[in-house]
Design a protein around this motif. Structure first.
Motif, PDB file in Angstrom:
ATOM      1  N   THR A 186      49.169   7.287  75.803  1.00 27.00           N
ATOM      2  CA  THR A 186      49.122   6.175  74.642  1.00 27.00           C
ATOM      3  C   THR A 186      47.567   6.128  74.455  1.00 27.00           C
ATOM      4  N   MET A 187      47.220   5.406  73.297  1.00 24.56           N
ATOM      5  CA  MET A 187      45.949   5.083  73.093  1.00 24.56           C
ATOM      6  C   MET A 187      45.421   3.722  73.191  1.00 24.56           C
ATOM      7  N   HIS A 233      54.891  10.903  74.226  1.00 25.01           N
ATOM      8  CA  HIS A 233      54.664  10.053  75.295  1.00 25.01           C
ATOM      9  C   HIS A 233      55.980  10.006  76.161  1.00 25.01           C
ATOM     10  N   THR A 250      55.191  10.381  68.335  1.00 21.35           N
ATOM     11  CA  THR A 250      54.598   9.101  69.353  1.00 21.35           C
ATOM     12  C   THR A 250      55.829   8.303  69.193  1.00 21.35           C
ATOM     13  N   HIS A 302      44.498   2.791  64.315  1.00 18.71           N
ATOM     14  CA  HIS A 302      43.841   2.318  65.906  1.00 18.71           C
ATOM     15  C   HIS A 302      42.722   1.784  65.590  1.00 18.71           C
ATOM     16  N   HIS A 347      36.369   9.080  72.525  1.00 14.85           N
ATOM     17  CA  HIS A 347      36.462   8.871  70.940  1.00 14.85           C
ATOM     18  C   HIS A 347      35.320   8.229  70.648  1.00 14.85           C
ATOM     19  N   LEU A 364      44.526  10.482  67.164  1.00 12.87           N
ATOM     20  CA  LEU A 364      44.725  12.078  67.614  1.00 12.87           C
ATOM     21  C   LEU A 364      44.065  12.881  66.347  1.00 12.87           C
ATOM     22  N   TYR A 394      41.056   7.500  76.256  1.00 15.85           N
ATOM     23  CA  TYR A 394      40.185   8.380  75.348  1.00 15.85           C
ATOM     24  C   TYR A 394      38.831   7.880  75.076  1.00 15.85           C
ATOM     25  N   LEU A 428      48.249   6.137  68.363  1.00 18.33           N
ATOM     26  CA  LEU A 428      47.742   7.794  68.647  1.00 18.33           C
ATOM     27  C   LEU A 428      48.121   8.861  67.436  1.00 18.33           C
TER      28      LEU A 428
END
Length: 743
Positions: free
Chosen positions: A521-522, A468, A448, A339, A689, A362, A686, A358
């Protein structure tokens, strides 16, 4: 640099002091909890907000040793006594060599890796024969010298800038004598030394090997090969910068393409554990201030006398590296599976194009969370970090292995991923007692990839599964339009898979709203930087509806044919002109950005693809009302936030009536949905983070300095000011939900 180091040291001292003195005291009154959690379903949020904090305890220390000190290659998990080995080594004590050769072919079945000896003359193209380079289908082929720890090709050792491996008697894990310049998939020769065309690569022989201009021989070559690997860049791949690891090895280890080589006295996947007698201390973040924002581990610090913490307490399994960091080492191309990534100058780049980010994200957020515990005996939940999406793409496609009970040369990507999960399940049951404590119901897995948990093995079904993709129909079959991901194909072998693979997966719903969670989702802050929800001046939502994405008109199984049907009808009937509904293919070149289209639209379509779509939360993060076109699929957080409070739903068989349906939504309902989006949107992002926080603040400050539009109407959702980045975001929403599931 001295100022930067001083600043980083101050940051560490502040972080350590904050962690040591952490007093988590939500303990909201009932009325405050109701205000904080209003509109959410379930009891988790209010119970979480009103819990009484518990005393913090000293972190678990290591007291054990490992066989042969893990062969000087791996690291010893010193509270359990097993080794975590880097790529190239495996087994007890990391004593077994595990090579991953470069190869132009892959095995069908079995556990023996292919290691073909390449003679390029064998690949000469007969005159009149059509040329199809192997490079287009197999990434780890090599006409040079292979780093067979990870299957990465470099210029041959006998060239001026070729790779020279470590000496014969070097310690395991020793660096090469000369690293060399990489020769990736698209930098392989298409002629042999004698000039004959070969069915191999895509560049001229002289491009690589000419004495004066070739990539492998010239100081300043005429052409350039991609650097590929994490941590290198520059015109000739000569610039070295920081590699990317979760939590950046807690500052107490060197990151090597995803694997943490811990400093003496520190151990664990992210070097967060200390040996008994080793003092807490600042790490590499002092010397390397660019990693200071990526290193944060409250669980590793000694607590002050008054320090408290909140539940749930989550223990992240310490396992062999093959389930997580090995995938990062094997991915070869540093742009995949993460990420975030350091680029030249050690600047952080967020990887929003990585759909499955993620998986690492995560993992990192849990390692950095105040809810992390280093002692599994006190844990409420157990997170099992297994990087299945990274295995599916790009690891499995790259070379001959790793192998998880399905052929590598055709199909079976999700079957392989299911095999990886099953191996991880058997490993944790064999080495730890915690699965049996509640039959796995307190264990958490993340799936994911496109079709979520539809293909995960039955043995982990009792657990909590984050994905997801909230598909709820029974007797499901795969909806993918990509053959190798079709989990409904029964792949069998009389010796290696006599029962096939279908008996391993459930016929019940992929998603169980009682025990599972469809998580956002990120997306990094840069993805929605122009949103009014980050303080950007709102603009009138002049467009009724919008969608942009892949169509794949020649691939009818893709999206169940829904995107294709919608696009054809929209274009034939000129929905853009007649109804102000804009439908774009991903290939359409536009002057506006995707983000600009979203903030100008009232409704934004969230249509399934090969599985889940990120467009539901894309819409919410831009204040646009999602239109969920996903029959039998629950959207993100739908067992916490009623989807009818933030979105509308249109059936597959109704897409032809979309203009009529959208125009029929009353203005009062549109405004209700927009206000709710303004209320709940942070639960889809998020924002807590640590890696994102500075960028978020920068974007907010820049956006809020911009003047608002001169308009006499209230634009919804309203422009938002500064807010607590750690409050009510996606991560806290997950923790609240888990708290509500505690026995």
């Amino acid at each position: 640099m001295d100022e930067a180091r001083a600043h980083a040291s101050t940051v560490w001292e502040a972080v350590a002091h904050k962690a040591s003195n952490l007093v988590q005291t939500y303990s909201s009154s009932p009325s405050e909890a109701v205000a904080l959690c209003g509109g959410l379903m379930g009891s988790g949020c209010q119970a979480f907000a009103q819990q009484q904090p518990m005393p913090a305890v000293s972190p678990l220390k290591g007291t054990m040793s490992c066989l042969r000190d893990c062969n000087h290659a791996g690291k010893c998990v010193a509270f359990k006594g097993f080794c975590q080995c880097p790529a190239g080594w495996t087994g007890e004590g990391c004593l077994t060599r595990e090579r991953r050769p470069c190869t132009h072919e892959t095995r069908q079945w079995g556990f023996t890796r292919l290691d073909p000896k390449v003679n390029l003359t064998e690949f000469r193209v007969e005159e009149g024969t059509e040329y199809h380079p192997i490079a287009g289908g197999r990434s780890s082929l090599c006409a040079g010298t292979c780093d067979d720890d990870i299957s990465l090709c470099y210029c041959p050792s006998d060239t001026k800038y070729g790779r020279i491996p470590p000496g014969e008697h070097s310690l395991p894990g020793a660096p090469p004598i000369r690293k060399g310049r990489p020769m990736g998939q698209w930098c392989q020769p298409k002629q042999d030394k004698e000039g004959f065309p070969i069915r191999w690569g895509t560049v001229d022989y002289d491009f690589l090997f000419n004495d004066k201009t070739g990539w492998c021989n010239a100081e300043h070559p005429a052409g350039r090969c991609d650097c590929y690997q994490d941590g290198i860049s520059g015109a000739t791949c000569e610039t070295i910068y920081e590699h990317t690891c979760v939590n950046q090895c807690n500052g107490h280890g060197e990151c090597y393409i995803g694997y943490c080589q811990c400093h003496k006295g520190w151990f664990g996947h992210d070097c967060a554990y200390r040996m008994e007698g080793v003092e807490d201390s600042p790490g590499l973040e002092v010397e390397r201030p660019w990693i200071a924002d990526m290193v944060y581990t409250p669980a590793t610090h000694e607590p002050a006398a008054n320090a408290t913490r909140l539940r749930p307490l989550i223990w992240v399994y310490e396992m062999p590296e093959e389930y997580a960091s090995r995938m990062l080492q094997y991915r070869v191309d540093g742009g995949f599976c993460n990420h975030r990534q350091f680029t030249g100058g050690n600047v952080t780049d967020f990887k929003d194009h990585n759909y499955y980010q993620l998986e690492m994200g995560l993992h990192e957020m849990l390692l950095q969370s105040p809810h992390r515990t280093l002692d599994p005996e006190e844990a409420d939940f157990f997170y099992v970090p297994v990087y299945t999406s990274c295995l599916i793409m790009p690891v499995q496609n790259f070379g001959d292995g790793p192998y998880y009970h399905s052929p590598l040369s055709y199909g079976g990507r999700t079957v392989q991923a299911g095999g990886l999960l099953e191996d991880a399940f058997h490993w944790i049951r064999a080495h730890y007692p915690y699965w049996n404590r509640k039959g796995g119901r307190d264990h958490i897995w993340l799936a994911t990839h496109d079709e979520g948990s539809c293909w995960v093995p039955n043995v982990i079904r009792p657990s909590i599964i984050f994905s997801h993709w909230g598909r709820t129909d029974h007797n499901h079959t795969s909806w993918t339009g990509y053959g190798p991901d079709n989990y409904s194909l029964n792949i069998s072998h009389p010796l290696y898979a006599p029962k096939g693979n279908l008996h391993r997966i459930t016929k019940g719903p992929c998603y169980d709203p009682v025990k599972d969670l469809v998580v956002p989702t990120m997306r990094s802050p840069k993805h929605y930087a122009r949103s009014p929800l980050l303080g950007y001046p709102p603009v009138p939502r002049t467009r009724l509806g919008f969608f942009k994405g892949r169509m794949q008109f020649e691939n009818l199984p893709y999206s169940r044919g829904v995107r294709q049907k919608l696009a054809r009808q929209a274009w034939e009937e000129d929905w853009a002109g007649a109804h102000n509904i804009l439908i774009l293919d991903n290939t359409n070149v536009t002057q506006k950005t995707y983000s600009e289209f979203l903030v100008e639209s009232t409704f934004c379509l969230a249509i399934i693809g090969d599985g889940w779509t990120s467009r539901y939360e894309d819409a919410i993060l831009h204040g646009c009302i999602p239109v969920a076109i996903m029959d039998n699929v629950k959207p993100i957080l739908s067992n916490i936030i009623d989807e009818a409070d933030v979105s509308i739903r249109v059936g597959f068989d109704e897409v032809g009536r979309l203009p009529e349906i959208l125009k029929a939504v009353p203005q009062e309902e549109i405004e209700r949905l927009q206000r709710n989006i303004g209320r709940f949107w942070r639960r889809f992002a998020y924002t807590s983070h640590r890696v994102y926080q500075k960028r978020l603040r920068d974007i907010q400050e820049r956006n809020l300095a911009l003047p608002a539009l001169d308009t006499d109407v209230t634009l919804l959702p309203e422009r938002e000011g500064m807010f607590d980045l750690e409050q009510s975001d996606a991560m806290q929403t997950i923790l609240e939900w888990l708290y509500g599931r505690m026995d």
